[in-house]
Design an enzyme around this catalytic site. Structure first.
Site, PDB file in Angstrom:
ATOM      1  N   GLU A   1       0.796  -1.701  -0.421  1.00  0.00           N
ATOM      2  CA  GLU A   1       0.246   0.168  -0.490  1.00  0.00           C
ATOM      3  C   GLU A   1       0.827   1.477   0.069  1.00  0.00           C
ATOM      4  O   GLU A   1       1.963   1.614   0.787  1.00  0.00           O
ATOM      5  CB  GLU A   1      -1.387   0.410   1.212  1.00  0.00           C
ATOM      6  N   CYS A   2       0.872   1.989  -0.999  1.00  0.00           N
ATOM      7  CA  CYS A   2       1.366   3.580  -0.353  1.00  0.00           C
ATOM      8  C   CYS A   2       3.167   3.444  -0.898  1.00  0.00           C
ATOM      9  O   CYS A   2       3.327   3.362  -2.011  1.00  0.00           O
ATOM     10  CB  CYS A   2       1.088   4.505   0.174  1.00  0.00           C
ATOM     11  N   GLY A   3       3.463   3.613   0.712  1.00  0.00           N
ATOM     12  CA  GLY A   3       5.033   3.401   0.809  1.00  0.00           C
ATOM     13  C   GLY A   3       5.339   2.240  -0.145  1.00  0.00           C
ATOM     14  O   GLY A   3       6.549   1.819  -0.614  1.00  0.00           O
TER      15      GLY A   3
ATOM     16  N   LEU B   1       4.149   0.068  -1.886  1.00  0.00           N
ATOM     17  CA  LEU B   1       3.800   0.496  -3.495  1.00  0.00           C
ATOM     18  C   LEU B   1       5.099   0.889  -4.490  1.00  0.00           C
ATOM     19  O   LEU B   1       5.573   0.442  -5.375  1.00  0.00           O
ATOM     20  CB  LEU B   1       2.502   1.255  -3.708  1.00  0.00           C
TER      21      LEU B   1
ATOM     22  N   SER C   1      -0.693  -0.386  -5.015  1.00  0.00           N
ATOM     23  CA  SER C   1      -2.032   0.316  -5.042  1.00  0.00           C
ATOM     24  C   SER C   1      -1.524   1.263  -3.688  1.00  0.00           C
ATOM     25  O   SER C   1      -0.877   1.535  -2.613  1.00  0.00           O
ATOM     26  CB  SER C   1      -3.461   0.073  -4.688  1.00  0.00           C
TER      27      SER C   1
END
Length: 473
Positions: free
Chosen positions: A342-344, A346, A443
């Protein structure tokens, strides 16, 4: 009973007031459960540092109104006192469907404030809790009464238990404020002077997380000292007292093949909802916490990986220099190990992170794209519809999440995971998310699984397939 700490707007000092209350209570050896309204990860880190107990997020957008009530009931009963920190201003939320079961009068009141879904006021109504309103008095005297009166009368369903006057300049200033409020007969539950020696540093995504603040304990002690003297504890303690509430127990799950999940948790990766971690454990997973920054290898005998958000851009050089771990992560994923990023997370699976200064740092290289830091902030709730079957959900499934980042990708996926839109409008935000290789779910959208147990169940099911073949070593 419990209390909600709300602000008349953002930046009035809700977090400082909340931490001061928590620090003073914990100094008295009180068992306190804290909660945070909204999707924020960092404020709950500070709560947990003070109380020693995981802070729980209360967010009906990411979960549901029913889940918010159950989460509060389930966790508050385990403590002597309960405290909820609000988000933004008391009535600041998003456009929603309104409170479930609202009567005609309530619907009329909702029409006055159609965008307070998921606001602090919404949570106060859901949980039937009184509110303490924090007012920034640094540029106020007599006008404080108009503010307090307006907030108390705007929605009669909200019970304002009293006010905390923050950033008071002097005894004379405090006297003027008290005189102005006296006709309202609204209790003043605390008064905090301007504190030059109590500051929490921040950066591009908010406060600097607790793990990066070596002087944090000293700051918490100063807050506890302040809390011992600035609050009206005689009135506050009965309001904070927790009481048992009806709640549904977690449903039992049949025993199944056990799996071990490597959860990256260090200064670079620390954005996790405690409820997500709890769900994985309740479903039979053993969580193995490790550090892509410090460890020389990924944990042994694991069948899945979970990379949360955080600040990999701040530690990009150190992550890049840990080549053995980067290579091991890439090898494991390319050989089929399921991975959530997730985010970081990714960003870590990309080929590179390009930091704010334009320097490039090599990452795991699982995804054929790079993450570039920039000045533009992407922020908001998202409605995401799955475009294909993937590691976590089936095609056509709608999930709700939250984005909060200042990076973008140099190359977008050709077969994205989601089509996204704003939660409170039909505005299309485009497609995003990497699902290739098929065992990856990467994502920018942060998810709180809440009552959506199907998501972690699907993830663990894929991990168990690997476990049934061969334990990763």
């Amino acid at each position: 009973m419990a209390l909600i700490i709300a602000g008349e707007r953002s930046g009035v000092g809700k977090t400082t007031v909340t931490l001061t209350l928590l620090a003073s209570l914990c100094r008295r050896d009180r068992l306190v459960q804290s909660f945070k309204v909204g999707p924020d990860y960092i404020d709950p880190m500070f709560h947990q540092h003070v109380t020693g107990r995981p802070c729980r997020n209360l967010d009906p957008v990411l979960t549901s109104e029913a889940y918010v009530q159950q989460c509060f009931a389930r966790n508050s009963q385990l403590s002597e006192y309960a405290l909820v920190e609000g988000v933004m201003g008391l009535f600041d939320g998003v456009k929603g469907s309104g409170d479930e079961g609202a009567g005609e009068e309530e619907l009329l009141i909702n029409a006055q404030c159609p965008t307070d879904f998921a606001s602090t006021a919404h949570i106060a109504r859901l949980l039937d809790l009184p509110v303490v309103l924090v007012i920034d008095c640094s540029r106020l005297s007599g006008s404080v009464a108009a503010i307090a009166h307006g907030y108390r009368s705007f929605d009669p369903r909200i019970k304002i238990a009293g006010v905390v006057l923050n950033r008071v300049g002097s005894d004379r200033h405090l006297s003027l404020l008290k005189d102005s409020l006296e006709p309202l007969k609204l209790p003043i539950l605390g008064g905090l002077r301007r504190q030059d020696n109590i500051t929490i540093p921040d950066r591009h995504l908010g406060l600097v997380p607790t793990a990066e603040l070596p002087e944090l304990n000293a700051l918490i002690n100063r807050l506890a000292d302040l809390g011992d003297t600035c609050f009206d504890w005689q009135h506050l303690l009965p309001l904070l007292k927790s009481k048992p509430l009806p709640h549904r127990p977690y449903p039992p799950y049949p025993p199944s093949l056990s799996v071990r999940i490597a959860v990256a948790r260090d200064r670079a990766f620390n954005f996790y909802y405690q409820d997500n971690l709890d769900l994985l454990q309740q479903l039979g997973a053993e969580l193995v916490f490790w550090s892509p920054l410090e460890d020389a290898a990924i944990p042994k005998n694991v069948q899945g990986m979970y990379f949360g958000g955080g600040f990999p851009e701040i530690f990009a050089q150190q992550l890049a220099e840990n080549t053995s771990v980067r290579d091991a992560v890439k090898t494991a994923i390319l050989q089929g190990m399921p991975a959530i990023a997730e985010c970081g997370g990714l960003m870590y699976l990309c080929e590179q992170i390009i930091d704010f200064e334009g320097k490039s740092w090599s990452m795991a290289g699982v995804l054929p794209t790079s993450a570039v830091m920039g000045g533009r902030l992407t922020l908001g709730y998202r409605r995401a519809v799955a475009l294909q079957d993937n590691l976590l959900v089936k095609a056509g499934t709608t999930v709700y999440g939250h984005e909060f980042h200042r990076s973008h990708l140099t190359l977008n996926p050709t077969q994205p995971l989601f089509e996204t839109s704003r939660y409170d409008s039909e505005e299309n935000m485009g497609c995003e998310g990497w699902g290739l290789p098929a065992n990856v779910h990467a994502s920018y959208v942060h998810s709180h699984w809440g009552e959506s147990r199907e998501i972690p169940q699907q993830f663990l099911q894929e991990c168990r397939k690997l476990a049934s073949i061969e334990t990763w070593k």
